[in-house]
Design a protein around this motif. Sequence first.
Motif: not given
Length: 323
Positions: A161-168
């Motif tokens: 899955s594509g969650e990224r740390a800088e998103e939130s």
Amino acid sequence: MNETFNIHEYDHYLIMFSGGKDSTASFLHLLDLGIPISKIELWHHLIDGKEHRFMDWECTEDYCRKFADAFLVPIYFSWKQGGFEGEMLRNNTPTKETYFETPDGLFHSGGKGKANTRFQFPQLSANLSQRWCSPYLKIDVAASAIVNQPRFNGKKVLVISGERAEESPSRKHYLFFETDRADNRNGRKKRHVDRCRIIHHWNEKRVWDIIAVYKIIVHPCYYLGYGRCSCKWCIFASPSQVATSFALSPKQGAKIAEYEKQFGKNIHPGIDLGSYSSKGLVYEGVFQFPSIAAQAISRNYLLPIFCDNWILPAGAYKSFHNH
Ligand code: SF4
């Protein structure tokens, strides 16, 4: 990073593919790492279910299908019967069945749980028990589709899955690698399922860079000015995103606003959807690119997936909440 993790050791790679830039980059990164395309599958969860469109972009399903076709990779759609609207309107009823496509056809599971009443939009919260759309329409749907497919028993499966740390701030704390909830390695099914957020540490530039290298035409919403390819009416949308969605789909917006009145509870606390939208500005992309705007709200995606002269979309590098 888990030191024992070897990404090349899996039988199946299931990419949770929203059609947005981060899941696209995750897929392209797997190709760059040399994962055989024959082991990769794209999985897309239809937020609104199969039939009508209420919250999500009309073109997303077909964009994802054409993207998969362009790379000759299989894509499997899954959804909760009735989708977002059906779950939202639960009135002392169990949640509906989950449907999932597989190489052997369409199957369904569930739909026999506890009776419950919602009659409200998901709440704006990082807490998934209140923000019910993600768990009920994506996370649970994926888990159900994995555990109910015997082809994964005795196999090693990697969910990407594509969650990224800088998103939130909440995504920053997500793990790069962990055992997936569908895992059964010590049970009867011997199904080994891990999850890897393969681009968790990437910044947005790296995401656009890999998309530029492959010359991908991204989802139409990015060219209109949206910074994220979430639902068209995402509960986290900024005023300008909602204003733009109203400009594109006024009847849909009116229907959502009507539900706010019916529930006596707004999506955005203390402000109804129309007033929230009036705090923003319609993105210029809607006027500059009318054919892309029309494409975004069409069930048929007719543009190509690859291009010769790649351009950075207007929605790139926009902070989600502020634009
Ligand atoms: S994109 Fe927004 S509205 Fe859609 S499921 Fe995710 S959080 Fe909910």
